[in-house]
Design a protein around this motif. Structure first.
Motif, PDB file in Angstrom:
ATOM      1  N   VAL A 103      -5.590   5.939  -1.485  1.00  0.00           N
ATOM      2  CA  VAL A 103      -4.690   4.845  -1.117  1.00  0.00           C
ATOM      3  C   VAL A 103      -4.597   3.929  -2.334  1.00  0.00           C
ATOM      4  O   VAL A 103      -5.613   3.692  -3.003  1.00  0.00           O
ATOM      5  CB  VAL A 103      -5.248   4.059   0.089  1.00  0.00           C
ATOM      6  CG1 VAL A 103      -4.447   2.783   0.335  1.00  0.00           C
ATOM      7  CG2 VAL A 103      -5.238   4.922   1.343  1.00  0.00           C
ATOM      8  N   PHE A 104      -3.411   3.427  -2.597  1.00  0.00           N
ATOM      9  CA  PHE A 104      -3.186   2.615  -3.786  1.00  0.00           C
ATOM     10  C   PHE A 104      -2.578   1.293  -3.361  1.00  0.00           C
ATOM     11  O   PHE A 104      -1.751   1.248  -2.443  1.00  0.00           O
ATOM     12  CB  PHE A 104      -2.261   3.366  -4.762  1.00  0.00           C
ATOM     13  CG  PHE A 104      -2.672   4.802  -4.891  1.00  0.00           C
ATOM     14  CD1 PHE A 104      -3.814   5.146  -5.591  1.00  0.00           C
ATOM     15  CD2 PHE A 104      -1.990   5.799  -4.203  1.00  0.00           C
ATOM     16  CE1 PHE A 104      -4.250   6.462  -5.635  1.00  0.00           C
ATOM     17  CE2 PHE A 104      -2.413   7.120  -4.249  1.00  0.00           C
ATOM     18  CZ  PHE A 104      -3.545   7.452  -4.960  1.00  0.00           C
ATOM     19  N   LYS A 135     -13.211   3.417   1.301  1.00  0.00           N
ATOM     20  CA  LYS A 135     -12.917   2.740   0.035  1.00  0.00           C
ATOM     21  C   LYS A 135     -13.140   3.668  -1.157  1.00  0.00           C
ATOM     22  O   LYS A 135     -12.422   3.583  -2.161  1.00  0.00           O
ATOM     23  CB  LYS A 135     -13.759   1.470  -0.103  1.00  0.00           C
ATOM     24  CG  LYS A 135     -13.237   0.350   0.792  1.00  0.00           C
ATOM     25  CD  LYS A 135     -13.941  -0.966   0.544  1.00  0.00           C
ATOM     26  CE  LYS A 135     -13.294  -2.086   1.328  1.00  0.00           C
ATOM     27  NZ  LYS A 135     -12.237  -2.794   0.578  1.00  0.00           N
ATOM     28  N   VAL A 147     -10.614   7.788  -0.144  1.00  0.00           N
ATOM     29  CA  VAL A 147      -9.256   8.017   0.376  1.00  0.00           C
ATOM     30  C   VAL A 147      -8.206   7.583  -0.666  1.00  0.00           C
ATOM     31  O   VAL A 147      -8.265   6.468  -1.177  1.00  0.00           O
ATOM     32  CB  VAL A 147      -9.041   7.258   1.706  1.00  0.00           C
ATOM     33  CG1 VAL A 147      -7.657   7.563   2.260  1.00  0.00           C
ATOM     34  CG2 VAL A 147     -10.106   7.654   2.721  1.00  0.00           C
ATOM     35  N   CYS A 191      -5.359  -5.139   7.106  1.00  0.00           N
ATOM     36  CA  CYS A 191      -4.919  -3.875   6.498  1.00  0.00           C
ATOM     37  C   CYS A 191      -5.832  -2.710   6.879  1.00  0.00           C
ATOM     38  O   CYS A 191      -5.475  -1.554   6.669  1.00  0.00           O
ATOM     39  CB  CYS A 191      -4.873  -4.025   4.986  1.00  0.00           C
ATOM     40  SG  CYS A 191      -6.451  -4.537   4.285  1.00  0.00           S
ATOM     41  N   LEU A 192      -7.019  -3.001   7.397  1.00  0.00           N
ATOM     42  CA  LEU A 192      -7.955  -1.933   7.782  1.00  0.00           C
ATOM     43  C   LEU A 192      -8.694  -2.338   9.058  1.00  0.00           C
ATOM     44  O   LEU A 192      -9.177  -3.466   9.169  1.00  0.00           O
ATOM     45  CB  LEU A 192      -8.971  -1.675   6.652  1.00  0.00           C
ATOM     46  CG  LEU A 192     -10.102  -0.678   6.945  1.00  0.00           C
ATOM     47  CD1 LEU A 192      -9.563   0.717   7.239  1.00  0.00           C
ATOM     48  CD2 LEU A 192     -11.088  -0.597   5.777  1.00  0.00           C
ATOM     49  N   TYR A 208       0.824  -1.221   0.000  1.00  0.00           N
ATOM     50  CA  TYR A 208       0.000   0.000   0.000  1.00  0.00           C
ATOM     51  C   TYR A 208       0.853   1.265   0.000  1.00  0.00           C
ATOM     52  O   TYR A 208       1.831   1.372   0.754  1.00  0.00           O
ATOM     53  CB  TYR A 208      -0.890   0.046   1.247  1.00  0.00           C
ATOM     54  CG  TYR A 208      -2.065  -0.894   1.204  1.00  0.00           C
ATOM     55  CD1 TYR A 208      -3.178  -0.616   0.406  1.00  0.00           C
ATOM     56  CD2 TYR A 208      -2.079  -2.055   1.962  1.00  0.00           C
ATOM     57  CE1 TYR A 208      -4.273  -1.479   0.370  1.00  0.00           C
ATOM     58  CE2 TYR A 208      -3.164  -2.920   1.929  1.00  0.00           C
ATOM     59  CZ  TYR A 208      -4.250  -2.617   1.133  1.00  0.00           C
ATOM     60  OH  TYR A 208      -5.330  -3.470   1.095  1.00  0.00           O
ATOM     61  N   THR A 209       0.452   2.201  -0.846  1.00  0.00           N
ATOM     62  CA  THR A 209       1.016   3.551  -0.802  1.00  0.00           C
ATOM     63  C   THR A 209      -0.156   4.524  -0.736  1.00  0.00           C
ATOM     64  O   THR A 209      -1.302   4.135  -0.988  1.00  0.00           O
ATOM     65  CB  THR A 209       1.862   3.863  -2.059  1.00  0.00           C
ATOM     66  OG1 THR A 209       1.079   3.573  -3.223  1.00  0.00           O
ATOM     67  CG2 THR A 209       3.146   3.048  -2.095  1.00  0.00           C
ATOM     68  N   ALA A 210       0.128   5.776  -0.427  1.00  0.00           N
ATOM     69  CA  ALA A 210      -0.965   6.747  -0.320  1.00  0.00           C
ATOM     70  C   ALA A 210      -0.444   8.148  -0.586  1.00  0.00           C
ATOM     71  O   ALA A 210       0.758   8.417  -0.427  1.00  0.00           O
ATOM     72  CB  ALA A 210      -1.576   6.698   1.075  1.00  0.00           C
ATOM     73  N   HIS A 266      -5.237   2.187   9.039  1.00  0.00           N
ATOM     74  CA  HIS A 266      -5.025   1.615   7.708  1.00  0.00           C
ATOM     75  C   HIS A 266      -3.537   1.371   7.515  1.00  0.00           C
ATOM     76  O   HIS A 266      -2.721   2.209   7.888  1.00  0.00           O
ATOM     77  CB  HIS A 266      -5.564   2.563   6.626  1.00  0.00           C
ATOM     78  CG  HIS A 266      -5.727   1.896   5.298  1.00  0.00           C
ATOM     79  ND1 HIS A 266      -4.661   1.392   4.576  1.00  0.00           N
ATOM     80  CD2 HIS A 266      -6.837   1.631   4.574  1.00  0.00           C
ATOM     81  CE1 HIS A 266      -5.124   0.846   3.460  1.00  0.00           C
ATOM     82  NE2 HIS A 266      -6.436   0.972   3.432  1.00  0.00           N
TER      83      HIS A 266
END
Lengths: 78, 147
Positions: free
Chosen positions: B130-131, B125, B128, B100-101, B58-60, B89
């Motif tokens: 988040v990738f 979902k 936000v 993860c959440l 995950y990246t954001a 998260h």
């Protein structure tokens, strides 16, 4: 004017960079800037990429000097 | 009071299951609460064209994401009569089977807590930035998209 463009996820992967500073010499909407940044990148669904200007999702807004731009692929949180 | 505190949502790596138990324990002194509702997102070993997902990285866009998390919290407190709400998260690599959440809401009564948790999850979902890079066992990857 100068703006900082941040790339994320598959956009960063296609652009092979996570950030750059762009020099712009004309009035552009966010949507026009997005098209310019994505031009030439190998991204299948460019319409799915959103642009945030100073952390707000609004592709109609006019770009100003110093803006922080982000190109955001589909969200995948959770 | 709880509502106004700035919250750090992102945690590096998987959310340890102990965090859920500890969060519940931390609310036992709040005796106006009659119901907790918890959502836990777990990494699924999806199979895509014969390859199996082993982890999600995950990246954001962290600054915007923290702001959106805050806005979602504000909206949830305006909409639901909840006593508190916590969101965590993951960022970075989370392996299949790991969490993860973590969304945790509390209220006097069950229905409000359940509805509020559902609201948080759907908003997170959808809104936000988040990738998620789904990594297969052969180290190839594809990008996750929320449905």
């Amino acid at each position: 004017m100068k703006v900082t463009v941040k790339y994320f996820g598959l956009v960063a992967e296609a652009a092979e960079k996570s950030e750059e500073v762009l020099e712009i010499n004309e009035a552009l909407t966010a949507s026009e800037l997005k098209a310019r940044c994505l031009n030439g990148l190998a991204i299948a669904e460019k319409d799915s990429v959103q642009i945030a200007v100073n952390q707000n999702l609004d592709d109609k807004t006019i770009i100003n000097d110093g803006d922080e731009i982000a190109l955001l692929p589909p969200f995948a949180g959770g | 009071m709880d509502k106004k505190k700035p919250k750090k949502v992102f945690v590096q790596g998987a959310i340890p299951p102990e965090k859920i138990a500890n969060s519940v324990a931390n609310h036992q002194s709040k005796t106006n609460i009659g119901a907790h509702s918890i959502f836990l997102g777990q990494i699924r070993a999806d199979e895509v064209e014969g390859k199996t997902v082993t982890a999600i990285d995950y990246t954001a866009y962290e600054e915007m994401a923290e702001k959106v998390f805050h806005d979602i919290r504000e909206a949830a407190f305006a909409k639901f009569d909840i006593t508190c709400a916590h969101i965590y998260h993951s960022l970075g690599k989370v392996k299949v089977g790991e969490l993860c959440l973590f969304v945790f809401t509390s209220s006097a009564h069950r229905k409000i807590a359940i509805e509020a948790t559902n609201y948080f999850v759907e908003e997170i979902k959808a809104k936000v930035p988040v990738f998620g890079k789904e990594i297969f066992e052969d180290e190839t990857h594809q990008w996750k998209v929320n449905k």
